[in-house]
Every structure is written in structure tokens, then in C-alpha cells.
Motif scaffolding. Sequence first.
Motif, mmCIF file in Angstrom:
data_model
loop_
_atom_site.group_PDB
_atom_site.id
_atom_site.type_symbol
_atom_site.label_atom_id
_atom_site.label_comp_id
_atom_site.label_asym_id
_atom_site.label_seq_id
_atom_site.Cartn_x
_atom_site.Cartn_y
_atom_site.Cartn_z
ATOM 1 N N LYS A 53 -23.248 -3.620 -26.790
ATOM 2 C CA LYS A 53 -22.497 -3.112 -25.775
ATOM 3 C C LYS A 53 -22.526 -3.898 -24.579
ATOM 4 N N SER A 54 -23.628 -4.635 -24.146
ATOM 5 C CA SER A 54 -24.097 -5.693 -23.189
ATOM 6 C C SER A 54 -23.028 -6.734 -23.087
ATOM 7 N N PHE A 55 -23.012 -7.478 -24.447
ATOM 8 C CA PHE A 55 -21.840 -8.507 -24.609
ATOM 9 C C PHE A 55 -20.631 -8.003 -24.552
ATOM 10 N N GLY A 56 -20.399 -6.799 -24.622
ATOM 11 C CA GLY A 56 -18.923 -6.349 -24.834
ATOM 12 C C GLY A 56 -18.456 -6.196 -23.223
ATOM 13 N N PHE A 57 -19.352 -5.859 -22.343
ATOM 14 C CA PHE A 57 -19.171 -5.842 -20.870
ATOM 15 C C PHE A 57 -18.960 -7.035 -20.385
ATOM 16 N N ALA A 110 -14.887 3.488 -24.072
ATOM 17 C CA ALA A 110 -14.428 4.857 -24.369
ATOM 18 C C ALA A 110 -15.382 5.504 -25.614
ATOM 19 N N LEU A 111 -15.709 4.908 -26.709
ATOM 20 C CA LEU A 111 -16.468 5.333 -27.703
ATOM 21 C C LEU A 111 -17.836 5.884 -27.124
ATOM 22 N N VAL A 112 -18.733 4.979 -26.373
ATOM 23 C CA VAL A 112 -19.817 5.269 -25.704
ATOM 24 C C VAL A 112 -19.644 6.395 -24.753
ATOM 25 N N SER A 113 -18.364 6.413 -24.106
ATOM 26 C CA SER A 113 -18.430 7.626 -23.041
ATOM 27 C C SER A 113 -17.979 8.792 -23.835
ATOM 28 N N THR A 116 -21.426 12.132 -28.283
ATOM 29 C CA THR A 116 -21.997 13.651 -27.822
ATOM 30 C C THR A 116 -23.716 13.353 -27.762
ATOM 31 N N LEU A 117 -24.244 11.853 -27.864
ATOM 32 C CA LEU A 117 -25.413 11.596 -28.149
ATOM 33 C C LEU A 117 -25.715 11.345 -26.599
ATOM 34 N N GLU A 118 -25.030 10.924 -25.772
ATOM 35 C CA GLU A 118 -25.196 10.774 -24.409
ATOM 36 C C GLU A 118 -26.407 9.688 -24.077
ATOM 37 N N ILE A 119 -26.305 8.483 -24.700
ATOM 38 C CA ILE A 119 -27.211 7.612 -24.754
ATOM 39 C C ILE A 119 -26.521 6.481 -23.711
ATOM 40 N N LEU A 126 -29.977 -4.194 -16.673
ATOM 41 C CA LEU A 126 -29.790 -4.355 -15.563
ATOM 42 C C LEU A 126 -29.582 -3.318 -14.545
ATOM 43 N N PHE A 127 -28.742 -2.345 -15.128
ATOM 44 C CA PHE A 127 -28.143 -1.188 -14.503
ATOM 45 C C PHE A 127 -27.524 -0.314 -15.561
ATOM 46 N N VAL A 128 -27.266 1.013 -15.104
ATOM 47 C CA VAL A 128 -26.758 1.916 -15.929
ATOM 48 C C VAL A 128 -25.050 1.835 -15.660
ATOM 49 N N MET A 129 -24.515 1.612 -16.800
ATOM 50 C CA MET A 129 -23.087 1.399 -16.745
ATOM 51 C C MET A 129 -22.296 3.025 -16.700
ATOM 52 N N PRO A 130 -21.643 3.506 -15.742
ATOM 53 C CA PRO A 130 -21.132 4.804 -16.025
ATOM 54 C C PRO A 130 -20.092 4.829 -17.019
ATOM 55 N N ASN A 131 -20.274 6.019 -17.582
ATOM 56 C CA ASN A 131 -18.910 6.185 -18.552
ATOM 57 C C ASN A 131 -17.789 6.417 -18.093
ATOM 58 N N LEU A 132 -16.976 6.381 -18.888
ATOM 59 C CA LEU A 132 -15.379 6.745 -18.299
ATOM 60 C C LEU A 132 -15.070 8.201 -18.429
ATOM 61 N N PRO A 133 -14.201 8.362 -17.567
ATOM 62 C CA PRO A 133 -14.033 10.079 -17.549
ATOM 63 C C PRO A 133 -13.258 10.703 -18.545
ATOM 64 N N LEU A 134 -14.076 10.797 -19.652
ATOM 65 C CA LEU A 134 -13.438 11.015 -20.873
ATOM 66 C C LEU A 134 -14.414 12.287 -21.174
#
Length: 189
Positions: A53-57, A110-113, A116-119, A126-134
Amino acid sequence: MQSLTNTPTRYGWAMIVLHWLIGIIFIGQFALGVVMTRTTSQRTSFELIQLHKSFGFLLLGLIILRIAWRVGNAAPPLPVSVGTLERRAAPLAHFALYAFQIALPLSGWALVSVSTLEIPTMPFNLFVMPNLPLAESDASESFWASAHWYLAYAGIALVALHIAAALRHHFLLRDSVLTRMITPSPGRE
């Protein structure tokens, strides 16, 4: 002195560094994705997913930067020896590469957003990336997991074709298409 910007015959340092960095991360992300989904240790799998996920961002940010740089920095034209069909196909292939390099991280986001596990996603811790509004749901998670998987395999196939085309130019056609993405322009030409 080597140029940061492109010239009429070669790419500058900025485009060369972005090209190879994005390419290495893109291929590395595919390999990491394969490994993390086949790892039996839950802890190792979790750590690899967070790294993925980090390298994806990072990839998403770099490709946006590359597109912005490309808009303000014209690419050198193809050598005159390149045929009409290839001359028309090249911009479409590059557009497809850009599209996949944007769509893949977005589909992962989108997948992590929707999970239902809400990880929480913490790029490089470094920081918490907010989820997309999905909306979260198992059905949405399944859809985005499939979309991410198909995009990954289609994207890596496109990268393989890109590499094959570059090698064809270098070893068969013996033109400057590959070398101008390796050696920066010498500044003023």
C-alpha cells in the motif's frame, strides 16, 4: 552539464529518473503483490500488504508528477526511421501505461476503503491515509479486489510489451529510442 528538461533529441534528467523509478516500482509492486498473496504467515502477509500500500501511494504520486512534467515538457519526437503505424501506436501505448499506473493504485485505495476489516493505511508509517468515500461491504471488496487483480496483470503485460518494444528499437532497429531514455540530454543543443 546535463539538462533537467527535455531537448529536441533526448529526455532530460527529470523524465529519465521518473521513468525508471516508476518502472522499477511498478514491476516491484507486481512481484510484491504476488508474494504477499502467497505468504502463509499472517504477520508477514500483513507487513507486506502495508508495504504494498505504501509503494502504491508513492507510485500514484510519482505518476501524477510525471504526467504534470510531461505536459510542460515536450517529449523528443521519434526517429524518422520509425514507421507510420508505430508512430501512431506509440502515443496510445504511453497513454495506456499512464492510465494503468493511475488506475492500479486507485483501485487498491478503493479496495482498502471498502474493506469491512477497517485496517488503517499508513504509508511508510508516516501518517494515516484517509479512505475514499465509498461504502464498506463484502461485495464491494470483492469487486475492487478483482478489478485490482485484473488491472495488475493487464498492466504488467503492457509493461512487458513496452520493454520488448524498447529492446526491439535498440537491438533490431538500432535507433536512439532506448538510449535517449538512458542518457540525458547534454543541456543546450
